[in-house]
Design a protein around this motif. Structure first.
Motif, PDB file in Angstrom:
ATOM      1  N   LYS A 227       0.816  -1.209   0.000  1.00 24.28           N
ATOM      2  CA  LYS A 227       0.000   0.000   0.000  1.00 24.28           C
ATOM      3  C   LYS A 227       0.851   1.261   0.000  1.00 24.28           C
ATOM      4  O   LYS A 227       0.511   2.260  -0.621  1.00 24.28           O
ATOM      5  CB  LYS A 227      -0.907  -0.012   1.230  1.00 24.28           C
ATOM      6  CG  LYS A 227      -2.292   0.483   0.955  1.00 24.28           C
ATOM      7  CD  LYS A 227      -3.079   0.462   2.244  1.00 24.28           C
ATOM      8  CE  LYS A 227      -3.495   1.843   2.642  1.00 24.28           C
ATOM      9  NZ  LYS A 227      -3.649   1.990   4.073  1.00 24.28           N
ATOM     10  N   LYS A 228       1.945   1.214   0.747  1.00 24.19           N
ATOM     11  CA  LYS A 228       2.730   2.440   0.863  1.00 24.19           C
ATOM     12  C   LYS A 228       3.712   2.610  -0.280  1.00 24.19           C
ATOM     13  O   LYS A 228       3.803   3.668  -0.885  1.00 24.19           O
ATOM     14  CB  LYS A 228       3.485   2.426   2.193  1.00 24.19           C
ATOM     15  CG  LYS A 228       2.586   2.822   3.330  1.00 24.19           C
ATOM     16  CD  LYS A 228       3.332   2.792   4.652  1.00 24.19           C
ATOM     17  CE  LYS A 228       2.347   2.894   5.788  1.00 24.19           C
ATOM     18  NZ  LYS A 228       2.783   2.210   6.989  1.00 24.19           N
TER      19      LYS A 228
ATOM     20  N   GLY B  82      -4.702 -16.171  -3.927  1.00 26.00           N
ATOM     21  CA  GLY B  82      -4.469 -15.461  -2.692  1.00 26.00           C
ATOM     22  C   GLY B  82      -3.007 -15.347  -2.376  1.00 26.00           C
ATOM     23  O   GLY B  82      -2.229 -16.245  -2.672  1.00 26.00           O
ATOM     24  N   PRO B  83      -2.610 -14.219  -1.826  1.00 24.90           N
ATOM     25  CA  PRO B  83      -1.209 -14.014  -1.508  1.00 24.90           C
ATOM     26  C   PRO B  83      -0.762 -14.929  -0.366  1.00 24.90           C
ATOM     27  O   PRO B  83      -1.497 -15.112   0.587  1.00 24.90           O
ATOM     28  CB  PRO B  83      -1.165 -12.544  -1.070  1.00 24.90           C
ATOM     29  CG  PRO B  83      -2.563 -12.205  -0.701  1.00 24.90           C
ATOM     30  CD  PRO B  83      -3.457 -13.073  -1.507  1.00 24.90           C
ATOM     31  N   PRO B  84       0.404 -15.519  -0.487  1.00 23.77           N
ATOM     32  CA  PRO B  84       0.902 -16.355   0.593  1.00 23.77           C
ATOM     33  C   PRO B  84       1.194 -15.532   1.853  1.00 23.77           C
ATOM     34  O   PRO B  84       1.488 -14.341   1.776  1.00 23.77           O
ATOM     35  CB  PRO B  84       2.186 -16.958   0.027  1.00 23.77           C
ATOM     36  CG  PRO B  84       2.555 -16.093  -1.102  1.00 23.77           C
ATOM     37  CD  PRO B  84       1.301 -15.502  -1.636  1.00 23.77           C
ATOM     38  N   LEU B  85       1.102 -16.199   2.981  1.00 24.37           N
ATOM     39  CA  LEU B  85       1.251 -15.470   4.235  1.00 24.37           C
ATOM     40  C   LEU B  85       2.631 -14.834   4.381  1.00 24.37           C
ATOM     41  O   LEU B  85       2.791 -13.814   5.030  1.00 24.37           O
ATOM     42  CB  LEU B  85       1.014 -16.417   5.413  1.00 24.37           C
ATOM     43  CG  LEU B  85      -0.396 -16.981   5.522  1.00 24.37           C
ATOM     44  CD1 LEU B  85      -0.539 -17.792   6.783  1.00 24.37           C
ATOM     45  CD2 LEU B  85      -1.426 -15.869   5.537  1.00 24.37           C
TER      46      LEU B  85
ATOM     47  N   PHE C  12       3.309 -11.119   4.080  1.00 26.44           N
ATOM     48  CA  PHE C  12       2.885 -10.112   5.051  1.00 26.44           C
ATOM     49  C   PHE C  12       3.964  -9.749   6.058  1.00 26.44           C
ATOM     50  O   PHE C  12       3.836  -8.779   6.785  1.00 26.44           O
ATOM     51  CB  PHE C  12       1.625 -10.579   5.769  1.00 26.44           C
ATOM     52  CG  PHE C  12       0.448 -10.628   4.858  1.00 26.44           C
ATOM     53  CD1 PHE C  12      -0.288  -9.494   4.587  1.00 26.44           C
ATOM     54  CD2 PHE C  12       0.088 -11.806   4.224  1.00 26.44           C
ATOM     55  CE1 PHE C  12      -1.363  -9.529   3.727  1.00 26.44           C
ATOM     56  CE2 PHE C  12      -0.979 -11.848   3.361  1.00 26.44           C
ATOM     57  CZ  PHE C  12      -1.706 -10.709   3.114  1.00 26.44           C
TER      58      PHE C  12
ATOM     59  N   HIS D 281       5.378  -6.853   4.102  1.00 27.90           N
ATOM     60  CA  HIS D 281       4.382  -5.910   3.588  1.00 27.90           C
ATOM     61  C   HIS D 281       3.080  -6.109   4.351  1.00 27.90           C
ATOM     62  O   HIS D 281       2.224  -6.872   3.924  1.00 27.90           O
ATOM     63  CB  HIS D 281       4.151  -6.150   2.094  1.00 27.90           C
ATOM     64  CG  HIS D 281       5.417  -6.211   1.315  1.00 27.90           C
ATOM     65  ND1 HIS D 281       6.102  -5.090   0.934  1.00 27.90           N
ATOM     66  CD2 HIS D 281       6.137  -7.265   0.878  1.00 27.90           C
ATOM     67  CE1 HIS D 281       7.187  -5.453   0.273  1.00 27.90           C
ATOM     68  NE2 HIS D 281       7.232  -6.768   0.225  1.00 27.90           N
ATOM     69  N   PRO D 282       2.962  -5.437   5.470  1.00 25.18           N
ATOM     70  CA  PRO D 282       1.805  -5.724   6.320  1.00 25.18           C
ATOM     71  C   PRO D 282       0.464  -5.370   5.695  1.00 25.18           C
ATOM     72  O   PRO D 282      -0.534  -5.996   5.995  1.00 25.18           O
ATOM     73  CB  PRO D 282       2.055  -4.880   7.567  1.00 25.18           C
ATOM     74  CG  PRO D 282       3.052  -3.860   7.158  1.00 25.18           C
ATOM     75  CD  PRO D 282       3.855  -4.453   6.071  1.00 25.18           C
ATOM     76  N   SER D 283       0.442  -4.386   4.839  1.00 24.54           N
ATOM     77  CA  SER D 283      -0.858  -4.113   4.233  1.00 24.54           C
ATOM     78  C   SER D 283      -0.730  -4.029   2.717  1.00 24.54           C
ATOM     79  O   SER D 283       0.149  -3.352   2.188  1.00 24.54           O
ATOM     80  CB  SER D 283      -1.451  -2.820   4.792  1.00 24.54           C
ATOM     81  OG  SER D 283      -0.541  -1.770   4.641  1.00 24.54           O
ATOM     82  N   LEU D 284      -1.612  -4.726   2.066  1.00 23.94           N
ATOM     83  CA  LEU D 284      -1.588  -4.783   0.605  1.00 23.94           C
ATOM     84  C   LEU D 284      -2.839  -4.131   0.041  1.00 23.94           C
ATOM     85  O   LEU D 284      -3.868  -4.052   0.695  1.00 23.94           O
ATOM     86  CB  LEU D 284      -1.600  -6.236   0.119  1.00 23.94           C
ATOM     87  CG  LEU D 284      -0.529  -7.172   0.599  1.00 23.94           C
ATOM     88  CD1 LEU D 284      -0.705  -8.498  -0.115  1.00 23.94           C
ATOM     89  CD2 LEU D 284       0.827  -6.608   0.330  1.00 23.94           C
ATOM     90  N   LYS D 285      -2.699  -3.732  -1.173  1.00 22.35           N
ATOM     91  CA  LYS D 285      -3.886  -3.344  -1.913  1.00 22.35           C
ATOM     92  C   LYS D 285      -4.077  -4.400  -2.994  1.00 22.35           C
ATOM     93  O   LYS D 285      -3.155  -4.692  -3.755  1.00 22.35           O
ATOM     94  CB  LYS D 285      -3.674  -1.965  -2.522  1.00 22.35           C
ATOM     95  CG  LYS D 285      -4.833  -1.467  -3.295  1.00 22.35           C
ATOM     96  CD  LYS D 285      -5.435  -0.233  -2.669  1.00 22.35           C
ATOM     97  CE  LYS D 285      -6.754   0.057  -3.359  1.00 22.35           C
ATOM     98  NZ  LYS D 285      -7.431   1.201  -2.827  1.00 22.35           N
ATOM     99  N   ILE D 286      -5.247  -4.958  -3.042  1.00 26.40           N
ATOM    100  CA  ILE D 286      -5.507  -6.029  -3.996  1.00 26.40           C
ATOM    101  C   ILE D 286      -6.372  -5.484  -5.129  1.00 26.40           C
ATOM    102  O   ILE D 286      -7.385  -4.835  -4.883  1.00 26.40           O
ATOM    103  CB  ILE D 286      -6.271  -7.185  -3.315  1.00 26.40           C
ATOM    104  CG1 ILE D 286      -5.547  -7.647  -2.068  1.00 26.40           C
ATOM    105  CG2 ILE D 286      -6.522  -8.316  -4.284  1.00 26.40           C
ATOM    106  CD1 ILE D 286      -4.446  -8.596  -2.275  1.00 26.40           C
TER     107      ILE D 286
END
Lengths: 786, 431
Positions: free
Chosen positions: A170-171, A190-193, A196, A199-204
């Motif tokens: 996101k950033k 789905g993105p693999p764990l 994270f 990259h703690p927050s993603l935009k999908i």
């Protein structure tokens, strides 16, 4: 400073698919509003401050060099246009490699396809990219993506076009998850764990179109691998090495502006219409700067050049464009249509949603709908052509109705060798290049593809060109898909439905075709009408072969070899499982494998049938010990049968459910399996309603399905003797179901309490929701395939 | 009652066994654990008071009522305590007290420390007509450093489409990757996926949700684990939505039961997919902490002593230190970023950094306290060094102890010259 600002762009002319190949040798020569699309691409690049444009042409034909010369003229001297042949390049990555070998690329560059049409402004992005690269040289690629309206998939958008699913930090806007084509991928999404952690927050995003504009650093060559072919491969490689962090890819999603690639007939039509409707402003037809056109803008998105001769009472609808020296006869009408120069169109011609290229002759009373018609085509009077592509120089001399074909002026089926040669020259056919360059790697694939190719050619031979196109016509059928495959199918189904005139309101759960076919089967297989319908249904069957739940055919004839085998296989597995008490999951996976092997989907029905069968055997065994060979079925046997069946269903309903969840039409099969079985088997008859209740309580089948099924029972069935014995109970049950569906609140309380008995233990409602979601997913996939 | 009814009811869940607390909560029940010298539950009550909530239902375990009453007495909030068995899930608890709830309601966990504007969330709930509004907090990486790692952190994946909660998954059921389903992606094609969102466990619910909880005895037992995921899913899954609409529709037309046929024709279509779950993201400068693990307990303490509005008026502030009357800081003392309780005596030079010290503590000479939490009635004798340690009530530390990253349980005596790291004193003696 000059050095810093210098920006190159490489235009990959061939897009290495053969979608538009029927009408142009090279995609970038495809005419959009009578202008080759390459011009739009070059305009876009020049607008964004590119000083040097390298155009990969794939061939060195005179047409191409003419085109490039024209480009140079309109773009001016500030921008250099360098042709780059790259003859045997087979993919985007090859083009880049070759360009680098020839030292064409110096610094950062833009990579765009030759069929790009866009008005977005990426100057800022390029600047930012360069800054970022200075800070961190690992920034090697920026993808420019564009939102597409999700609702607008059909019918214009190419249904086969890939839809990527991406995850972006996101950033930092860094690309961290990439799925090339999520609609068609079988893998779990789905993105693999592990992502994270960093990259703690993603935009999908799942709503991006593949615009294929890339800003590349010259260092991008470091992440090319031998088997990379497309940019998507490159991205996957880069993400695969994410831990090493050799490369960073950023993504920018464009909010404003228009961008699209023309790589299929539907997209060609769509983009043309968008241009006419001025979505690409400032690129509009009356701009007249791309070519020596002199369009003028009339009302309702209608454009005309000079010297157009229009007859009397001509209706020119919205979104039309008519080129120079076009003649149109009296009483003709056109709408959403583009006509290139020097065309002659007769009287009473109706044209809708058509693209007509240079010098076409269309005689009187022709009807054209959803067509793309190449240069110098001749169409005889009174022809009706719908949803077709006619290649350059096709001639149709008879009064014909032609629908859903792509027609070439060359015969691909007879010209095997020649056609492959042509394709080599164009440097664009996958198979052949595969053999050339990657012989060792992809041997198997090649064979497969060649097989496919051969098969296709065989198919082509089967077409009766003469009868379809007429004796004196010139042209060969390429395939029978037309432009909009899906739209037509739907139409057909609708028509078919109307003919059969089933008036009941079909539930939302089925797609029309499924529903229709199920009904059909019922008619075919109702026990008492076997004989009378046999003859009719034969024809039906042929038509419906694909949809037909084969389990019934088996009931009737017991001949279907393959189906028998498949059933036996499942039986073996199931019995083994019974003996050895395997885990349910194991059983499910085994059965599923079998199903896939035989290409069957009705595993649930088969399992249910098996359960009934086993229960029957069980009860007859116990029966034979107590009372020997009485013809009447004893009460004990009946009860034994039910008990056994009940316990088996309890034990294995999970299995059935697993196979039913794909769609409720499979559940319909289930109901019919029970029905058929009970009708044929005296032991089971009195338990029929109980079984229905059972599968309802276990939530294998939904109320709606049951009710629909009941409503669809025809009179003949209802009149049968055995049916009447259960009719009363059945009706009661159906009323109960209807109540259950309609009423809420207190009534459901009771229902619920009953249900809860079965809910105990392994059954969890949440799971059920999950499965439902799967349901939807499967239905969805089916839809797409249609 | 005479007063106008508040349109929303408040339910405080003050139970919780504190199972993720290691040892702390086995000595002191979770609601009464002192966080910055105040019982944890008091923060919730103060939060409600500040938002002008006159009345709240409090659910707790038997045996704790009196102390809860005591906490509430000081504050202007009327509470109604119900006791339930401790092994019930959060949604089970709601089912137990369903008869007392007759409106839209708010569920607050008793371990929440926050100062978000409650009325704003209430407004969002009202205006959006959403089935649920939940409080979420995006955790900053800086905060989470420096503190011992939690053994068991329940991680969530939260997908937000603007302010709508599009996805709510716990990592336990998602395997190695976050599963995204195609139909979901079609409906919600662009959203933000957070792995660092924590659930504040403050939920606004429509009343019909309670009915849903009542009906689905088997499948809904916890709010966070079952109910929230179900509601979130229902937004994008028409089938689930249809089922849930049974519950929601009754409520939306309470006065029009006579027109049920009309309702079905007109109403269902619009209502069906109308379940909304909205997220309220805690603004950056406000707090939202849940004290439900040992780690979060430490973090809450240290966050609170770094200047914030939660302290009682009795304490006053000197530079970065909060203290009570009678305590004096002399030159040469090193006291920073700390909270000192009443009746504290420290002999000799004082060396307290980044720590919380409770009431009635006696601290000897040459004692160094850093990053630690010391509860009430603790005696620390000369020459001790306490770093990153939690010392619970009535502990005696004999001379020259050196404790790093330890926990000392209630009533323990640590013998002199102990030098340990990473140890829990008193573990064996109790269980």
């Amino acid at each position: 400073m000059d050095q810093d600002d210098y920006l190159q762009a490489i235009v990959v002319g061939c897009d290495f698919t053969d979608d538009l190949r029927q009408i142009t040798p090279q995609p970038f020569q495809t005419k959009i509003l009578n202008i080759p699309i390459l011009k739009y691409t070059i305009e876009f690049l020049a607008f964004n401050g590119v000083q040097e444009i390298i155009v990969h042409t794939g061939t060195s034909s005179s047409e191409t060099s003419d085109l490039l010369q024209e480009c140079r003229e309109f773009i001016g001297s500030k921008v250099k246009i360098i042709p780059f042949e790259g003859v045997d390049c087979t993919c985007t990555v090859d083009v880049l490699r070759r360009a680098q070998e020839e030292l064409l690329l110096k610094k950062d560059f833009l990579l765009v396809p030759g069929c790009l049409i866009s008005n977005i402004d990426i100057k800022d992005l390029v600047m930012r990219f360069k800054k970022r690269k200075k800070k961190d040289p690992r920034n090697i690629l920026e993808i420019i993506a564009k939102r597409s309206p999700t609702t607008n998939i059909s019918p214009y958008q190419n249904s086969e076009s890939a839809r990527p699913l991406i995850g972006v930090n996101k950033k930092t806007r860094e690309l961290v998850y990439f799925e090339e084509d999520y609609l068609n991928s079988k893998a779990k999404l789905g993105p693999p764990l592990s992502i994270f952690k960093d990259h703690p927050s993603l935009k999908i995003y799942s709503n991006l179109t593949d615009v294929n504009i890339y800003i590349c650093s010259i260092d991008i060559f470091s992440i090319f691998e031998i088997d990379s072919r497309t940019m998507n491969d490159v991205i996957n490689v880069a993400l695969g090495n994410a831990e090493i962090q050799t490369a960073k890819i950023t993504v920018t999603v464009f909010e404003k502006g228009y961008a699209a690639t023309v790589n299929s007939f539907p997209s060609m039509y769509k983009v043309s219409m968008d241009l006419l409707m001025r979505w690409l402003f400032p690129i509009v037809p009356e701009m007249n700067s791309l070519s020596n056109t002199n369009f003028r803008y009339y009302r309702s998105f209608s454009y005309r050049e000079d010297k157009v001769e229009l007859g009397k009472k001509i209706k020119i609808g919205e979104n039309t464009l008519i080129g120079q020296s076009v003649k149109i006869g009296h009483n003709s009408s056109l709408k959403n249509t583009i006509i290139d120069r020097n065309c002659t169109i007769g009287e009473n011609v109706k044209m809708k949603n058509c693209i007509i290229w240079y010098g076409v002759t269309i005689e009187d009373n022709v009807v054209l709908e959803d067509c793309v018609i190449g240069d110098h085509v001749f169409i005889n009077k009174n022809c009706v052509i719908k949803n077709c592509v006619l290649d350059n120089d096709t001639i149709i001399r008879e009064e014909k109705t032609i629908e859903n074909y792509k027609i070439c002026s060359q015969d691909f089926s007879n010209l095997k060798l020649k056609s492959t040669e042509i394709e080599i020259e164009e440097g664009s056919n996958y198979d052949i290049e595969d053999e050339g360059n990657y012989d060792d790697d992809d041997d198997d694939d090649d064979e497969n593809e060649n097989d496919d190719e051969n098969e296709r050619k065989k198919k082509l031979k089967e077409f009766d060109h003469k009868s379809i196109l007429g004796e004196n016509s010139k042209g060969f059928i390429y395939d029978n898909k037309g432009i909009y495959q899906r739209k037509i199918n739907e139409k057909k189904q609708q028509e078919a439905k109307e003919i059969e005139s089933y008036s009941t309101s079909s539930s939302e759960e089925y797609s029309d075709s499924e529903y229709y076919s199920d009904r059909q089967n019922e008619v075919n297989n109702s026990p008492n009408s076997n004989d009378s319908l046999e003859s009719n249904s034969d024809i039906e069957k042929d038509k419906q072969n694909d949809f037909m739940p084969k389990v019934f055919r088996n009931f009737e004839n017991g001949i279907e070899d393959e189906y028998d085998e498949y059933e036996k296989q499942i039986e073996i597995i199931f019995r083994k499982c019974l003996d050895k008490n395997y885990e349910i999951e194991f059983l499910v996976s085994e059965i599923r494998t079998t199903g896939i092997a035989y290409r069957m989907t009705d595993m649930g029905s088969v399992v249910l049938k098996l359960i009934l069968k086993i229960a029957n055997e069980h009860s007859s065994q116990t029966d034979s010990t107590t009372s020997n060979s009485s013809l009447e079925v004893s009460k004990d046997a009946k009860i034994n049968f039910f008990k056994k069946a009940n316990s088996l269903i309890d034990q294995y309903f999970g299995v059935i459910k697993e196979f039913i969840k794909e769609s409720q039409s499979l559940a319909l099969d289930l109901i019919q399996v029970i029905f058929r079985y009970c009708m044929d088997n005296e032991k089971a008859l009195s338990w029929y309603v109980h079984f229905l209740k059972k599968i309802y309580d276990l939530e294998i089948v939904e109320e709606e399905t049951m009710i629909n099924w009941f409503n669809s029972l025809d009179e003949k069935k209802k009149n049968s003797e055995s049916f009447q014995s259960i009719q009363e109970n059945l009706e009661k049950f159906v009323t109960f179901l209807q109540d259950a569906e309609e009423e809420s609140g207190e009534d459901e309380d009771e229902e619920y309490d009953e249900d809860e008995e079965y809910y105990e233990g392994e059954y969890d409602e949440n799971e059920e929701y999950d499965e439902e979601e799967y349901d939807e997913e499967e239905e969805y996939v089916e839809e797409e395939e249609n | 009652m005479d007063k106008i009814q508040s349109p929303i009811q408040f339910v405080v869940l003050a139970g919780g066994t504190g199972s993720r607390f290691d040892t702390l909560s086995s000595d002191i029940p979770k609601p009464f654990l002192p966080v910055a010298n105040k019982p944890l539950l008091q923060y919730v009550f103060e939060f409600l008071c500040k938002s002008n909530v006159p009345k709240a239902l409090v659910v707790t375990h038997s045996g704790l009522q009196q102390r809860i009453h005591k906490i509430a007495e000081k504050l202007s909030i009327e509470i109604d305590i119900t006791t339930v068995s401790p092994d019930l899930g959060t949604a089970d608890v709601l089912r137990e007290i369903a008869s007392k709830i007759d409106r839209d309601f708010v569920v607050i966990s008793g371990d929440l420390i926050t100062n978000v504007p409650l009325h704003e969330i209430a407004d969002i709930h009202r205006v959006s007509g959403s089935a649920m509004v939940m409080l979420l907090n995006e955790e900053n990486e800086e905060n989470s450093k420096k503190i011992r790692k939690d053994k068991l952190v329940s991680k969530h994946f939260v997908g937000l489409d603007k302010d709508r909660v599009a996805m709510f998954l716990s990592s336990f059921d998602s395997g190695k990757s976050v599963k995204l389903r195609k139909p979901f992606l079609e409906k919600c094609s662009e959203f933000e996926l957070y792995s660092n969102m924590t659930d504040g466990h403050l939920y606004f619910f429509k009343h019909w949700v309670l009915r849903l909880i009542e009906k689905k005895k088997k499948s809904i037992s916890s709010i966070q684990g079952d109910l929230v995921p179900l509601l979130v899913k229902a937004q994008f899954n028409p089938k689930i939505a249809k089922r849930l609409s049974k519950y929601s529709q009754e409520e939306q037309y309470p006065n029009f039961k006579g027109f049920s046929s009309l309702e079905e024709e007109v109403g269902t279509e619009n209502q069906q997919f109308n379940i909304k779950c909205i997220a309220y993201k805690t603004p950056r400068d406000l707090l939202c902490m849940r004290v439900n693990t040992f780690n979060s307990y430490l973090r809450a303490n240290f966050t609170l002593i770094n200047g914030n509005p939660f302290f009682s008026r009795e304490a006053y502030r000197y530079k970065t230190v909060y203290m009570h009357k009678g305590f004096k800081i002399q030159e040469g003392d090193e006291i920073e970023n700390s909270l000192l309780g009443k009746e504290l005596t420290i002999s000799g030079t004082k060396n307290v950094i980044n720590s919380v010290i409770g009431e009635n503590c006696t601290i000897g000479e040459n004692v160094k306290i850093e990053n630690s939490i010391i509860m009430n009635n603790v005696k620390i004798q000369d020459g001790c060094q306490i770093i990153d340690t939690v010392i619970m009530n009535s502990v005696i530390l004999e001379e020259n102890c050196r404790l790093t990253q330890c926990t000392v349980r209630i009533n323990q005596t640590v013998e002199k010259d102990t030098n340990t790291k990473n140890y829990i004193f008193g573990e064996e003696s109790f269980y």
